[in-house]
Design an enzyme around this catalytic site. Structure first.
Site, PDB file in Angstrom:
ATOM      1  N   THR A   1      -6.089   1.595   9.388  1.00 36.26           N
ATOM      2  CA  THR A   1      -5.173   2.565   9.997  1.00 36.26           C
ATOM      3  C   THR A   1      -5.913   3.600  10.844  1.00 36.26           C
ATOM      4  OG1 THR A   1      -3.637   2.287   8.151  1.00 36.26           O
ATOM      5  CG2 THR A   1      -3.302   4.191   9.547  1.00 36.26           C
TER       6      THR A   1
ATOM      7  N   ASP B   1      -5.933  -4.675   0.237  1.00 34.65           N
ATOM      8  CA  ASP B   1      -6.931  -4.875   1.288  1.00 34.65           C
ATOM      9  C   ASP B   1      -7.584  -6.249   1.224  1.00 34.65           C
ATOM     10  OD1 ASP B   1      -6.787  -2.233   2.449  1.00 34.65           O
ATOM     11  OD2 ASP B   1      -7.829  -1.497   0.681  1.00 34.65           O
TER      12      ASP B   1
ATOM     13  N   ASP C   1      -0.589  -5.261   2.919  1.00 33.86           N
ATOM     14  CA  ASP C   1      -1.109  -4.080   3.598  1.00 33.86           C
ATOM     15  C   ASP C   1      -0.513  -4.096   4.999  1.00 33.86           C
ATOM     16  OD1 ASP C   1      -2.451  -1.932   4.664  1.00 33.86           O
ATOM     17  OD2 ASP C   1      -4.357  -2.438   3.705  1.00 33.86           O
TER      18      ASP C   1
ATOM     19  N   ILE D   1      -0.713  -2.089   7.628  1.00 39.14           N
ATOM     20  CA  ILE D   1      -1.736  -1.853   8.653  1.00 39.14           C
ATOM     21  C   ILE D   1      -3.046  -1.592   7.922  1.00 39.14           C
ATOM     22  CG2 ILE D   1      -2.510  -0.494  10.627  1.00 39.14           C
ATOM     23  CD1 ILE D   1       0.112  -1.758  11.304  1.00 39.14           C
ATOM     24  N   ASP D   2      -3.952  -2.544   7.922  1.00 39.60           N
ATOM     25  CA  ASP D   2      -5.281  -2.293   7.375  1.00 39.60           C
ATOM     26  C   ASP D   2      -6.193  -1.916   8.529  1.00 39.60           C
ATOM     27  OD1 ASP D   2      -7.158  -2.208   5.179  1.00 39.60           O
ATOM     28  OD2 ASP D   2      -8.148  -3.854   6.210  1.00 39.60           O
TER      29      ASP D   2
ATOM     30  N   GLU E   1       0.816  -1.209   0.000  1.00 39.16           N
ATOM     31  CA  GLU E   1       0.000   0.000   0.000  1.00 39.16           C
ATOM     32  C   GLU E   1       0.853   1.263   0.000  1.00 39.16           C
ATOM     33  OE1 GLU E   1      -3.644   2.231   2.321  1.00 39.16           O
ATOM     34  OE2 GLU E   1      -2.759   0.454   3.249  1.00 39.16           O
TER      35      GLU E   1
END
Length: 265
Positions: A96, A217, A91, A93-94, A77
Site C-alpha cells: 500500500t 501477505d 490482501d 492491496i499489498d 487485512e
C-alpha cells in the site's frame, strides 16, 4: 465442503473464480491508482498505510465470494475474519505504501486454504501487467506461462529480498542484513511481501525472508512459490493464520545457509 475433503472439481471452481475476481479487482484498483487524488490516504500506524482502494477492493471481493461460496469463510487485512475448513485469505492491496506513492510494485492477493493446507493462489499486479497463479500439485504460472525458481546455489551470487515490519525491532532486521551482506548476498527490499514470494517463484529473486508477516501477505504467494519449486518454512504452523509467523522462501539449495542468516527454521 466444510468438515470434509475438497474434490478436484470444487478446487478448480474456486481457482477459476479467483482468476476472474482478480481481473475485476485489478480494474477497480487501477482506477484508484491512476487517480491519486481519489486515494484518501490515512495511516494505521508508522509506515502502515491505508487508502480508500484497500477497503473498496476487499469489500468487492468479500461480496462476490459470499455469493459464489456462501459456506466458505473469509479473512481480509482490513475486515478480519475467522478461519474454517475452507477459508479465503485476502490482501486487497499489498504494498500500500508503494500504491499511495505511485510506485507500480503492488498487488492484489487471493489465497485459499482447505483444512489448513494452501490450495490456491492468485496474485495480480495490474500496474505491472502481471498475474501469478497456482493450484497445489498443478504448477505455477505468470500470465499463463509456467514458471520455476532460479537455479541459484551460491549465496555469494544470490539476490535476497528481506521484508521489513514495525512489528519487529529494527535491530533484528539490520542484523539479518549485515549477515546477508557478510555472506556475499545482494540484499534488497521491494515493499510487497506477496510480490517478493512471486519473484522467487519466477526466478527474478533467489530468496524472500521476513521476520514476521501476516497470513494475508503470504497465503497466495506460498502456493505460487511452492508450486514453482521453492523451499518454504511451515508458515501456517501454530497460530500462523491468526497471528502471522516468519517466512523464508528460497531455492532449495540456499535454504540451509539462509536459515542460519535469518534465524528462521
Amino acid at each position: 465442503m466444510a468438515g470434509g475433503s475438497m474434490t478436484p472439481a470444487e478446487r478448480d471452481l474456486r481457482y477459476y473464480a479467483a482468476l476472474g475476481l482478480a481481473a475485476e479487482a485489478s480494474h477497480l484498483a487501477l482506477g484508484y491508482f491512476n487517480k491519486r487524488e481519489s486515494l484518501g490516504v490515512t495511516m494505521k500506524g508508522a509506515q502502515d498505510w491505508l487508502t480508500v482502494a484497500d477497503g473498496k477492493v476487499e469489500e468487492f471481493l468479500r461480496q462476490r465470494l459470499s455469493v459464489l461460496f456462501p459456506n466458505d469463510s473469509v479473512i481480509g487485512e482490513e475486515g478480519g475474519g475467522q478461519a474454517s475448513d475452507a477459508v479465503w485469505i485476502l490482501d486487497p492491496i499489498d504494498g500500500t505504501a508503494n500504491f499511495a506513492h505511485g510506485d507500480r510494485n503492488w498487488c492484489i492477493s487471493i489465497g485459499f486454504l482447505a483444512n489448513r493446507k494452501p490450495e490456491i493462489g492468485v496474485v495480480a499486479a495490474p500496474a505491472l501487467g502481471e498475474v501469478y497463479a497456482a493450484r497445489r500439485g498443478a504448477g505455477a504460472t505468470l500470465n499463463g506461462d509456467p514458471i520455476k525458481v532460479s537455479a541459484a546455489t551460491d549465496i555469494a551470487r544470490a539476490s535476497v529480498e528481506l521484508g521489513w515490519s514495525t512489528r519487529m525491532p529494527a535491530a533484528n532486521y539490520l542484523k539479518v542484513i549485515e549477515r546477508g551482506y557478510a555472506a556475499g548476498a545482494a540484499m534488497k527490499r521491494g515493499g510487497s511481501g506477496t510480490l517478493g514470494l512471486c519473484h522467487v517463484a519466477d526466478g527474478s529473486s533467489d530468496a524472500y525472508a521476513e521476520l514476521h508477516i501476516n497470513a494475508w501477505d503470504v497465503a497466495a504467494g506460498i502456493v505460487i512459490a511452492s508450486e514453482a519449486g521453492a523451499s518454504i518454512n511451515d508458515f501456517f504452523a501454530g497460530e500462523g493464520i491468526a497471528k502471522g509467523n516468519p517466512i523464508l522462501c528460497c531455492t532449495p539449495e540456499l535454504a540451509p545457509v539462509l536459515r542460519e542468516i535469518t534465524g528462521i527454521a
